[in-house]
Design an enzyme around this catalytic site. Structure first.
Site, short mmCIF file in Angstrom:
data_model
loop_
_atom_site.label_atom_id
_atom_site.label_comp_id
_atom_site.label_asym_id
_atom_site.label_seq_id
_atom_site.Cartn_x
_atom_site.Cartn_y
_atom_site.Cartn_z
N HIS A 265 -4.48 2.68 12.36
CA HIS A 265 -5.60 2.06 11.66
C HIS A 265 -5.20 0.78 10.94
O HIS A 265 -6.07 0.14 10.32
CB HIS A 265 -6.20 3.06 10.66
CG HIS A 265 -5.31 3.36 9.48
ND1 HIS A 265 -4.39 4.40 9.50
CD2 HIS A 265 -5.19 2.77 8.27
CE1 HIS A 265 -3.76 4.44 8.35
NE2 HIS A 265 -4.23 3.46 7.57
N ASP B 146 -2.75 8.79 14.92
CA ASP B 146 -2.70 7.61 14.05
C ASP B 146 -1.31 6.98 14.03
O ASP B 146 -0.71 6.78 12.97
CB ASP B 146 -3.14 7.98 12.63
CG ASP B 146 -3.47 6.74 11.81
OD1 ASP B 146 -3.66 5.66 12.42
OD2 ASP B 146 -3.52 6.83 10.58
N SER C 186 -0.22 2.39 3.65
CA SER C 186 -0.33 2.91 5.03
C SER C 186 0.64 2.18 5.95
O SER C 186 0.80 0.96 5.88
CB SER C 186 -1.76 2.74 5.55
OG SER C 186 -2.65 3.53 4.83
#
Length: 639
Positions: free
Chosen positions: A255, A286, A354
């Protein structure tokens, strides 16, 4: 009268039957052959059928005499009727045979005639159809040719209008077929996504009850880089790893890829992530593994780090790195267990974390995904690196004991490997409709084009020095041992052993080219290298080092200063006690075989003192010179 006639006929027949019965109806004499030679036209009535006699009824040869046939009047009515019936039957059979023969001949002749007439009629009909059809086409062709010759421009316009009309008709037909389905299915898809596609994970949060610590520390091998938006604001992180194919790749959360730019704090260069080619990409897990354009490691000033795949991750302490006020900070974390296809991690994270990697010493374990939204889950989750043979894992099987303390079960590991293999195959089979993938457009990016041009126009002297160092210095790849997986919570994962030769092949020789464009770029860059200039510099440096005098090393146990004096040919005898040991030139060393493990050898001595000399000096008698003195034998004093 008719009734009287019928009664008379019946009486006559009854009389005949009675007479025949009295005369012996079944007597052998009345068994006729059924053939006759009597002719109705000649009137010869003596040619009655010859009766059949049994062998016992025949007269003897001695009594045979020729007797005239009895007259017909002596015969009974039955015999006469029988003879007449046989005659009539034979005549009818003869007439029937002749009639059938004549009819057959007539039918055969008629069939042949009809067949010939039918064939001729069919041939004439077909040729008539052919002539008419060909005449129509010929006439139509002549008319079209005449029309095109006379009205060329008008005919071309009509043809174009006809093609356009046909396309419009097909488009309208297709639209009428698919538009109702689209109008019906679109609301259903929107409702389905709104009802069942709720996100189960959020990207970052702090774990309640976990007390971590942070210290200023740089990432291992500068393998962690920052991802930024196009305007320069912070987006996330990515990690550089060394694949088993010999290439370096970036690992980050899936993402974090959209609109991201890989940024280096050392060089200040930025490379758009759209120029990286994904060799593995999974939205469900992911995680993405991407290979960059040529020389991207040099532009970002990163090195590939080692990593641990999902089947070897164990519980234990870990760390992750973030960028705070322009400085790298190391934060503590703990690998706790498994959460579906992810790994649960106890750590305190915030927005923008992230994609940062979790490290066990210098080995990458995975990248940060976020945290689950379930109420009972009080931890973050980490996306793990799947085991892909030839890319993230070797093609051979490790001969070692089973791994202890693993997080994932065998079924979960196999599921991750299966999904990774399917994703890699899907990317390999992908082909754009325009024959140009999105990863092939890095040349069109202005920022990256300027950076690549600056990297290409670097001074040639730096390249020559690097090549000369590779030529003169011994190869260090054989001296490096395979890095083992670091222990996690006292439980170590198995390590791959090497036999002196690196199991990871060189990227330039074993890794397949990404596409033709990358291969052409590499070929162009290699063609720009001036090999003759590099060879001259290498020769000059090697000759300079070879002409330098080796420095005399000091002996630590004998004391005094060793002076190197040039003596005349008639010098006195040497009293140093040992022949001089010439130092080998620096470029003459050879790479030794590397050990198969990184643990200390059992015969190695602990640090704290110097090892003894590797050789024992011995005295030798020096040869007498032409005008020198005789040597006096002296023993070395023991130190």
């Amino acid at each position: 009268m008719n009734r009287f006639t019928a009664y008379a006929a019946l009486f006559f027949m009854f009389s005949l039957c009675s007479t025949a019965k009295e005369a012996g109806f079944l007597h052998p004499a009345f068994n006729f052959r059924g053939t006759s030679t009597m002719s109705a036209s000649s009137g010869d009535y003596s040619a009655a059928p010859t009766p059949l006699y049994k062998s016992w009824a025949l007269p003897s040869s001695l009594n045979l005499t020729t007797q005239p046939p009895p007259p017909l009047t002596d015969r009974s009515y039955y015999e006469l009727v029988q003879a007449l019936t046989s005659k009539m039957r034979l005549d009818c059979q003869t007439v029937g045979d002749m009639t059938w023969r004549h009819l057959s001949e007539m039918l055969f002749a008629s069939w042949n005639s009809v067949k010939e007439v039918s064939l001729k009629a069919a041939s004439v009909t077909l040729w008539a159809i052919i002539n008419i059809w060909f005449g129509l086409y010929w006439t139509l062709a002549r008319l079209i040719t005449l029309f095109l010759w006379t009205f060329s421009i008008e005919a071309l316009c009509l043809i174009l209008l006809g093609c356009i009309t046909s396309l419009i008709y097909k488009g309208a037909l297709s639209l009428s077929e698919h538009l109702p389905v689209f109008l019906f299915m679109s609301p259903l898809k929107i409702i389905w996504r709104a009802a069942f596609s709720k996100r189960n994970y959020k990207n970052e949060r702090a774990v309640e009850g976990y007390k971590g610590f942070s210290v200023p520390q740089k990432p291992p091998k500068s393998a962690v880089i920052e991802l930024q938006h196009e305007n320069g604001s912070h987006l996330g992180y990515a990690n550089c790893i060394r694949l088993y194919s010999g290439e370096n790749a970036l690992v980050t959360a899936e993402h974090c890829l959209e609109g991201a730019f890989a940024t280096s704090l050392k060089t200040g260069n930025r490379i758009p992530m759209s120029t990286f080619f994904p060799i593995f990409k999974s939205a469900r897990n992911d995680i993405s593994i991407l290979v960059g354009p040529p020389n991207w490691e040099g532009l970002l000033s990163v090195k590939g780090a080692h990593f641990i795949t999902a089947d070897k991750i164990g519980k234990g302490p870990a760390s992750f790195y973030t960028l705070e006020k322009g400085e790298w900070m190391c934060h503590s974390a703990t690998i706790d267990g498994a959460h579906h296809q992810f790994v649960s991690v106890l750590c305190n994270t915030g927005p923008g974390y992230s994609g940062t990697g979790f490290w066990s010493s210098k080995n990458l374990l995975g990248v940060l995904k976020g945290f689950p939204l379930e109420e009972e889950c009080n931890y973050n989750v980490m996306s793990v690196i799947p085991s892909i043979p030839g890319i993230t894992s070797p093609n051979y099987v490790f001969e070692s004991t089973a791994v202890k303390g693993r997080v994932f079960s065998d079924e979960a590991v196999k599921e991750l490997e299966r999904e990774a293999s399917e994703a890699v195959k899907k990317l390999a089979r992908f082909k754009s409709l325009t024959d140009k993938n999105w990863a092939d457009d890095y040349d069109s990016d202005e920022d990256y084009g300027l950076e690549r041009e600056a990297a290409t126009n670097a001074p040639a002297e730096k390249t020559a020095q690097t090549n000369s160092a590779e030529k003169t210095a011994p190869s260090t790849s054989a001296e490096k041992t395979a890095l083992t997986n670091k222990p996690l919570n006292g439980q170590a994962a198995p390590s791959a052993k090497t036999n002196g030769n690196s199991d990871i092949p060189d990227a330039a020789t074993s890794a397949p080219p990404m596409d033709k464009m990358v291969e052409q770029i590499i070929t162009a860059m290699v063609g720009r290298i001036n090999l003759s200039e590099i060879e001259e510099k290498i020769v000059s440096r090697v000759s300079q080092k070879a002409l330098q005098k080796p420095k005399q090393k000091k002996r630590g146990r004998r004391g005094g200063k060793n002076k190197q004096n040039s003596l005349p040919p008639t010098s006195t005898q040497s009293t140093s006690g040992a022949p001089k040991k010439e130092a080998a030139p620096q470029a003459s060393g050879s790479a030794g075989t590397s050990r198969a493990t990184t643990t200390p050898a059992p015969e190695a001595k602990p640090s704290g003192g110097k090892n003894s000399a590797k050789f024992t000096p011995s005295w030798r008698i020096k040869q007498q010179d032409s005008a020198g003195q005789k040597p006096d034998l002296k023993l070395n004093s023991k130190a």
